[in-house]
Motif scaffolding. Structure first.
Motif, short mmCIF file in Angstrom:
data_model
loop_
_atom_site.label_atom_id
_atom_site.label_comp_id
_atom_site.label_asym_id
_atom_site.label_seq_id
_atom_site.Cartn_x
_atom_site.Cartn_y
_atom_site.Cartn_z
N GLY A 152 6.60 -4.80 -4.99
CA GLY A 152 5.68 -5.37 -4.66
C GLY A 152 4.86 -4.16 -3.76
O GLY A 152 5.49 -3.47 -2.59
N VAL A 153 3.56 -3.88 -4.09
CA VAL A 153 2.89 -2.83 -3.30
C VAL A 153 1.60 -3.37 -2.57
O VAL A 153 0.99 -4.32 -3.29
N ILE A 154 1.10 -2.73 -1.82
CA ILE A 154 -0.09 -3.18 -1.10
C ILE A 154 -0.86 -1.92 -0.82
O ILE A 154 -0.44 -0.96 -0.14
N PRO A 155 -2.20 -1.88 -1.13
CA PRO A 155 -3.01 -0.70 -0.72
C PRO A 155 -3.21 -0.74 1.01
O PRO A 155 -3.73 -1.75 1.44
N VAL A 156 -2.85 0.33 1.46
CA VAL A 156 -2.90 0.59 2.86
C VAL A 156 -4.06 1.71 3.19
O VAL A 156 -4.29 2.51 2.40
N PRO A 157 -4.67 1.65 4.25
CA PRO A 157 -5.52 2.89 4.57
C PRO A 157 -4.76 4.15 4.59
O PRO A 157 -3.52 4.25 5.23
N ILE A 158 -5.15 5.15 3.82
CA ILE A 158 -4.30 6.32 3.76
C ILE A 158 -3.73 6.95 4.95
O ILE A 158 -2.63 7.58 4.84
N GLU A 159 -4.63 7.09 6.07
CA GLU A 159 -4.02 7.35 7.33
C GLU A 159 -2.78 6.68 7.73
O GLU A 159 -1.99 7.12 8.42
N GLU A 232 14.36 4.70 -16.16
CA GLU A 232 14.21 3.06 -16.19
C GLU A 232 12.51 2.49 -16.02
O GLU A 232 11.77 3.24 -15.64
N ASN A 233 12.61 1.41 -16.51
CA ASN A 233 10.92 0.86 -16.62
C ASN A 233 10.68 0.30 -14.94
O ASN A 233 11.37 -0.74 -14.82
N ILE A 234 10.04 0.91 -14.24
CA ILE A 234 9.83 0.58 -12.86
C ILE A 234 8.43 0.47 -12.86
O ILE A 234 7.44 1.33 -12.93
N PHE A 235 7.89 -0.60 -12.28
CA PHE A 235 6.48 -0.92 -12.19
C PHE A 235 6.08 -1.21 -10.79
O PHE A 235 6.66 -1.92 -10.02
N ALA A 236 4.69 -1.04 -10.46
CA ALA A 236 4.35 -1.34 -9.28
C ALA A 236 3.23 -2.71 -9.28
O ALA A 236 2.37 -2.60 -10.26
N TYR A 237 3.55 -3.88 -8.61
CA TYR A 237 2.71 -4.95 -8.59
C TYR A 237 1.87 -5.01 -7.40
O TYR A 237 2.37 -5.18 -6.45
N ALA A 238 0.47 -4.86 -7.72
CA ALA A 238 -0.60 -4.57 -6.49
C ALA A 238 -0.86 -6.13 -5.90
O ALA A 238 -1.36 -7.01 -6.80
N PHE A 239 -0.57 -6.25 -4.59
CA PHE A 239 -0.80 -7.47 -4.09
C PHE A 239 -1.84 -7.18 -3.07
O PHE A 239 -1.93 -6.07 -2.35
N LYS A 240 -2.87 -8.12 -3.28
CA LYS A 240 -4.42 -7.39 -2.54
C LYS A 240 -4.73 -8.65 -1.45
O LYS A 240 -5.87 -8.53 -1.10
N ASP A 241 -3.82 -9.28 -1.10
CA ASP A 241 -4.22 -10.47 -0.06
C ASP A 241 -3.59 -10.22 1.29
O ASP A 241 -3.16 -8.78 1.28
N TYR A 242 -3.74 -10.81 2.28
CA TYR A 242 -3.22 -10.64 3.55
C TYR A 242 -1.69 -10.29 3.47
O TYR A 242 -0.86 -11.11 3.11
N TRP A 243 -1.27 -9.25 4.25
CA TRP A 243 0.26 -8.81 4.50
C TRP A 243 0.44 -8.04 5.60
O TRP A 243 -0.39 -7.21 5.88
N LYS A 244 1.27 -8.54 6.61
CA LYS A 244 1.51 -7.79 7.88
C LYS A 244 2.77 -7.47 7.94
O LYS A 244 3.92 -8.27 8.18
N ASP A 245 2.97 -6.23 8.40
CA ASP A 245 4.29 -5.69 9.04
C ASP A 245 4.39 -5.84 10.23
O ASP A 245 3.49 -5.25 11.04
N VAL A 246 5.17 -6.82 10.88
CA VAL A 246 4.86 -7.16 12.25
C VAL A 246 6.35 -6.37 12.95
O VAL A 246 6.90 -7.00 13.61
N GLY A 247 6.33 -5.26 12.81
CA GLY A 247 7.62 -4.37 13.38
C GLY A 247 7.49 -3.86 14.53
O GLY A 247 8.40 -3.22 15.15
N THR A 248 6.16 -4.08 15.14
CA THR A 248 6.23 -3.52 16.59
C THR A 248 5.47 -4.39 17.50
O THR A 248 4.86 -5.43 16.89
#
Length: 382
Positions: A152-159, A232-248
């Motif tokens: 599962g991947v999500i586009p983030v701002p490149i910075e 091996e067959n590895i694919f990225a599934y793009a998730f485009k809804d809200y997702w938040k890493d609350v690690g800080t």
């Protein structure tokens, strides 16, 4: 052995050191969120809403609060005759102690548990992210691609990409390269820590590696590179809804403030995708004549005599007269005296803020008061 299509494993053993005081005594997935939830509620609720009935919860660091919260999964409807939530902790055996050394190692140590369900697919989740996701959509993608692994991947701002594990893909979504926190990222597809594995293949990799006395401890550092080396067959599934890493501290505070927005993408009031939790019973909230509350969430059991603006108050919070709370998260069972000012702060469970105290932060430097910590001079006699 009865075949299970998908077994979920939630990795919830991390310490979360960047949350400082908030994870001193409890695991990061057990940190309270949004006035009535804990962070792990989102992954557990997503499993329940996605029709995944069997869930293993891997705990290790300071597990008491988390284990008590999850229990047998009843609060998420997982305690059925053909399903359930199972707490999985490190253990000792004739081979010695088995502390989990990483994400892949935690799965390796629980092969016997996973094999009890004989799953076709193993869904591996992080227990410390805020999002709503139908895992069945990702499983369908995994099947259509005939994948050995889907990430599962999500586009983030490149910075912001250098903070994440980045997946570089071709035009068919096939992952062709993985970069762990690259200084100069080639794409902005960040790993969400969500994986679907063909279980038989992953099991073979883990057992073969162990038999050769090699170390395959982490999915990002070890397993994905091994899959790539072997084409091996590895694919990225793009998730485009809200997702938040609350690690800080800042991202946790920011996610809670976003949670206040009635039009927020997370849409917590959506009855078709509820976020479930376990909460103690408490009486209704009480607002005195002197209270002023705006743009805020106030949980049951609260007694409010002061002002609350754009904040979240968890259950059983007491706020005294002439006290003001703004842009803050107040966790459960906090007592705040009179003439207190709290701004841009997170106040931990069972803390006491005495009369006249000033707890002042700003959006870039959130002030944190730890669990059961006391602040201010005068003692609260209540």
């Amino acid at each position: 052995m009865k075949k299970t299509e998908t077994l979920a494993m939630i990795l919830a053993g991390g310490q979360g050191t960047r949350l400082g005081k908030l994870t001193k005594d409890i695991a990061k997935p057990a940190v309270p969120f949004g006035g009535k939830y804990r962070i792990i509620d989102f992954a557990l609720s997503n499993c329940a809403n996605s029709g995944i009935k069997n869930v293993g919860v891997v705990t290790q660091y300071q597990p008491l609060e988390l284990n008590t919260h999850v229990g047998n999964g009843e609060s998420w409807g997982l305690n059925t005759h053909d399903g359930g939530a199972t707490i999985l902790q490190p253990y000792s055996s004739v081979d010695g102690e088995k502390w989990f050394k990483g994400t892949a190692h935690a799965i390796y140590q629980n092969i016997d548990f996973i094999d009890r369900y004989n799953p076709e697919y193993l869904l591996v989740l992080s227990g410390d992210h805020i999002y709503k996701m139908d895992y069945q959509d990702m499983i369908t993608f995994h099947k259509e691609k005939n994948a050995a692994l889907t990430v599962g991947v999500i586009p983030v701002p490149i910075e912001e990409a250098p903070r994440f594990g980045i997946m570089n893909t071709d035009q068919t979504d096939r992952i062709i390269e993985f970069e762990e926190k690259p200084a100069e990222p080639k794409s902005n597809l960040a790993s969400m820590g969500i994986y679907i594995f063909d279980w038989s293949m992953l099991k073979r990799y883990l057992i073969d590696n162990h038999a050769k006395n090699r170390t395959m401890e982490d999915f990002g550092k070890d397993v994905i590179p091994a899959y790539l080396r072997n084409s091996e067959n590895i694919f990225a599934y793009a998730f485009k809804d809200y997702w938040k890493d609350v690690g800080t501290i800042e991202s946790l505070w920011e996610a809670n403030m976003e949670f206040l927005d009635p039009n927020h993408a997370l849409n917590i009031r959506d009855t078709s995708w509820r976020i479930y939790t376990q909460n103690p019973s408490a009486p209704p909230q009480f607002l005195t004549k002197s209270s002023k509350v705006a743009d805020s969430m106030i949980a049951d059991g609260c007694y409010i005599a002061g002002e609350v603006n754009h904040s979240i108050l968890s259950h059983n919070v007491k706020l005294g007269k002439n006290s003001k709370v703004k842009d803050s998260l107040i966790m459960a069972n906090v007592t705040i005296g009179e003439n207190v000012t709290i701004n841009c702060a997170i106040i931990g469970e069972n803390a006491k803020i005495h009369d006249g105290a000033q707890i002042i932060g700003d959006e870039k430097n959130i002030t944190v008061v730890g669990y059961a910590e006391e602040m201010g001079g005068l003692k609260d006699e209540d």
